[in-house]
Design a protein around this motif. Structure first.
Motif, PDB file in Angstrom:
ATOM      1  N   GLY A  17     115.099 -59.715  86.359  1.00 40.12           N
ATOM      2  CA  GLY A  17     116.461 -60.131  86.653  1.00 40.12           C
ATOM      3  C   GLY A  17     117.115 -60.937  85.556  1.00 40.12           C
ATOM      4  N   ALA A  18     116.416 -61.944  85.022  1.00 45.30           N
ATOM      5  CA  ALA A  18     116.988 -62.799  83.983  1.00 45.30           C
ATOM      6  C   ALA A  18     117.258 -61.998  82.713  1.00 45.30           C
ATOM      7  N   GLU A  19     116.305 -61.172  82.312  1.00 43.90           N
ATOM      8  CA  GLU A  19     116.501 -60.355  81.124  1.00 43.90           C
ATOM      9  C   GLU A  19     117.620 -59.347  81.345  1.00 43.90           C
ATOM     10  N   ARG A  20     117.679 -58.761  82.519  1.00 39.14           N
ATOM     11  CA  ARG A  20     118.705 -57.776  82.837  1.00 39.14           C
ATOM     12  C   ARG A  20     120.094 -58.404  82.722  1.00 39.14           C
ATOM     13  N   ALA A  21     120.275 -59.586  83.288  1.00 38.62           N
ATOM     14  CA  ALA A  21     121.571 -60.257  83.241  1.00 38.62           C
ATOM     15  C   ALA A  21     121.995 -60.553  81.808  1.00 38.62           C
ATOM     16  N   ARG A  22     121.055 -60.997  80.983  1.00 35.74           N
ATOM     17  CA  ARG A  22     121.370 -61.319  79.593  1.00 35.74           C
ATOM     18  C   ARG A  22     121.707 -60.054  78.806  1.00 35.74           C
ATOM     19  N   HIS A  23     120.952 -58.973  78.987  1.00 36.75           N
ATOM     20  CA  HIS A  23     121.134 -57.758  78.198  1.00 36.75           C
ATOM     21  C   HIS A  23     122.296 -56.898  78.667  1.00 36.75           C
ATOM     22  N   GLU A  24     122.696 -57.026  79.919  1.00 32.00           N
ATOM     23  CA  GLU A  24     123.805 -56.221  80.405  1.00 32.00           C
ATOM     24  C   GLU A  24     125.104 -56.571  79.705  1.00 32.00           C
ATOM     25  N   THR A  25     125.217 -57.753  79.178  1.00 36.70           N
ATOM     26  CA  THR A  25     126.438 -58.160  78.498  1.00 36.70           C
ATOM     27  C   THR A  25     126.288 -58.203  76.981  1.00 36.70           C
ATOM     28  N   THR A  26     125.154 -57.763  76.458  1.00 39.68           N
ATOM     29  CA  THR A  26     124.921 -57.798  75.021  1.00 39.68           C
ATOM     30  C   THR A  26     125.052 -56.402  74.424  1.00 39.68           C
ATOM     31  N   PRO A  27     126.196 -56.073  73.836  1.00 35.22           N
ATOM     32  CA  PRO A  27     126.336 -54.745  73.241  1.00 35.22           C
ATOM     33  C   PRO A  27     125.558 -54.652  71.935  1.00 35.22           C
ATOM     34  N   LEU A  28     125.015 -53.482  71.680  1.00 32.52           N
ATOM     35  CA  LEU A  28     124.376 -53.238  70.399  1.00 32.52           C
ATOM     36  C   LEU A  28     125.416 -52.942  69.332  1.00 32.52           C
ATOM     37  N   LEU A  29     126.533 -52.353  69.752  1.00 30.61           N
ATOM     38  CA  LEU A  29     127.583 -51.986  68.809  1.00 30.61           C
ATOM     39  C   LEU A  29     128.940 -52.132  69.489  1.00 30.61           C
ATOM     40  N   SER A  30     129.819 -52.852  68.832  1.00 26.93           N
ATOM     41  CA  SER A  30     131.201 -52.960  69.298  1.00 26.93           C
ATOM     42  C   SER A  30     132.084 -52.307  68.254  1.00 26.93           C
ATOM     43  N   VAL A  31     133.150 -51.694  68.719  1.00 26.40           N
ATOM     44  CA  VAL A  31     134.065 -50.978  67.841  1.00 26.40           C
ATOM     45  C   VAL A  31     135.479 -51.476  68.108  1.00 26.40           C
ATOM     46  N   HIS A  32     136.168 -51.860  67.037  1.00 29.41           N
ATOM     47  CA  HIS A  32     137.556 -52.287  67.130  1.00 29.41           C
ATOM     48  C   HIS A  32     138.344 -51.544  66.060  1.00 29.41           C
ATOM     49  N   HIS A  33     139.584 -51.229  66.376  1.00 30.53           N
ATOM     50  CA  HIS A  33     140.401 -50.551  65.376  1.00 30.53           C
ATOM     51  C   HIS A  33     141.742 -51.244  65.220  1.00 30.53           C
ATOM     52  N   SER A  45     130.632 -53.682  64.773  1.00 31.47           N
ATOM     53  CA  SER A  45     129.887 -54.936  64.867  1.00 31.47           C
ATOM     54  C   SER A  45     128.590 -54.672  65.606  1.00 31.47           C
ATOM     55  N   GLY A  46     127.458 -55.055  64.988  1.00 27.97           N
ATOM     56  CA  GLY A  46     126.159 -54.867  65.629  1.00 27.97           C
ATOM     57  C   GLY A  46     125.278 -53.947  64.826  1.00 27.97           C
ATOM     58  N   ASP A  47     124.564 -53.074  65.532  1.00 27.42           N
ATOM     59  CA  ASP A  47     123.612 -52.157  64.900  1.00 27.42           C
ATOM     60  C   ASP A  47     124.146 -50.733  64.903  1.00 27.42           C
ATOM     61  N   LEU A  73     132.399 -52.891  57.695  1.00 27.70           N
ATOM     62  CA  LEU A  73     131.027 -53.118  58.148  1.00 27.70           C
ATOM     63  C   LEU A  73     130.587 -54.577  57.998  1.00 27.70           C
ATOM     64  N   ALA A  74     131.527 -55.498  57.925  1.00 25.72           N
ATOM     65  CA  ALA A  74     131.205 -56.908  57.711  1.00 25.72           C
ATOM     66  C   ALA A  74     130.308 -57.473  58.805  1.00 25.72           C
ATOM     67  N   GLU A  75     130.434 -56.971  60.019  1.00 28.50           N
ATOM     68  CA  GLU A  75     129.673 -57.523  61.140  1.00 28.50           C
ATOM     69  C   GLU A  75     128.525 -56.615  61.580  1.00 28.50           C
ATOM     70  N   VAL A  76     128.124 -55.690  60.720  1.00 28.94           N
ATOM     71  CA  VAL A  76     126.992 -54.815  61.028  1.00 28.94           C
ATOM     72  C   VAL A  76     125.706 -55.527  60.625  1.00 28.94           C
ATOM     73  N   ASP A  77     124.780 -55.618  61.597  1.00 29.23           N
ATOM     74  CA  ASP A  77     123.518 -56.330  61.380  1.00 29.23           C
ATOM     75  C   ASP A  77     122.379 -55.430  60.921  1.00 29.23           C
ATOM     76  N   PHE A  78     122.485 -54.131  61.210  1.00 28.71           N
ATOM     77  CA  PHE A  78     121.399 -53.201  60.899  1.00 28.71           C
ATOM     78  C   PHE A  78     121.967 -51.797  60.805  1.00 28.71           C
ATOM     79  N   VAL A  79     121.478 -51.028  59.825  1.00 28.30           N
ATOM     80  CA  VAL A  79     121.828 -49.614  59.722  1.00 28.30           C
ATOM     81  C   VAL A  79     120.532 -48.836  59.566  1.00 28.30           C
ATOM     82  N   GLY A  80     120.240 -48.002  60.559  1.00 25.52           N
ATOM     83  CA  GLY A  80     119.056 -47.151  60.513  1.00 25.52           C
ATOM     84  C   GLY A  80     119.351 -45.882  59.735  1.00 25.52           C
ATOM     85  N   ALA A  81     118.336 -45.037  59.626  1.00 29.27           N
ATOM     86  CA  ALA A  81     118.478 -43.778  58.886  1.00 29.27           C
ATOM     87  C   ALA A  81     119.588 -42.909  59.465  1.00 29.27           C
TER      88      ALA A  81
END
Length: 146
Positions: A17-33, A45-47, A73-81
């Motif tokens: 429950g605690a982990e679920r509540a924290r992760h439900e509001t944590t996006p891996l990637l946000s997009v703004h234009h 922003s994100g990964d 990409l100023a707020e990108v924390d990680f870029v995979g292959a």
């Protein structure tokens, strides 16, 4: 003009429950234009990885319908292959359509990924959104002076 968010990719929901509540509001990637001098700018922003590839790809595809696009990409924390592949494909698609696609504000993590794959010279990120926007128009680029 205020930035408008696009639906962000979310992490898989943990079982407790605690982990679920924290992760439900944590996006891996946000997009703004937004636009600068009539050039669309997409801020990620994100990964950019397997979990967020579809979100990033859809956002780029929607904004890439015009003659130019700047990807901030100023707020990108990680870029995979798959994220690197996505950037290369977007650049290639723009070139094939006679348009321009520029990266801006790449942090050390993104630059390392581009350098490790030998793509830093190909994708040539700009230090600022303003420089990338200038390269999309007939205005001389502050980076090259041409």
């Amino acid at each position: 003009m205020p930035m408008r968010p696009i639906v962000p990719a979310q992490r898989a929901t943990p079982a407790t429950g605690a982990e679920r509540a924290r992760h439900e509001t944590t996006p891996l990637l946000s997009v703004h234009h937004y636009r600068v001098a009539d050039v669309p700018v997409l801020r990620l922003s994100g990964d950019i990885d397997l979990a967020t590839r579809d979100t990033a790809e859809a956002a780029i595809a929607v904004r890439q319908r015009g003659p130019a696009l700047v990807l901030d990409l100023a707020e990108v924390d990680f870029v995979g292959a798959c994220g690197i592949t996505l950037l290369v494909r977007a650049r290639r698609r723009a070139e094939d359509d006679g348009g321009r696609f520029h990266l801006a504000c790449c942090g050390p993590v993104v630059r390392r990924g581009l350098e490790a794959t030998g793509l830093l010279g190909t994708l040539r990120p700009f230090d600022s959104v303003a420089e990338a926007v200038a390269a999309c128009s007939d205005v001389p680029s502050p980076r090259t002076g041409k």
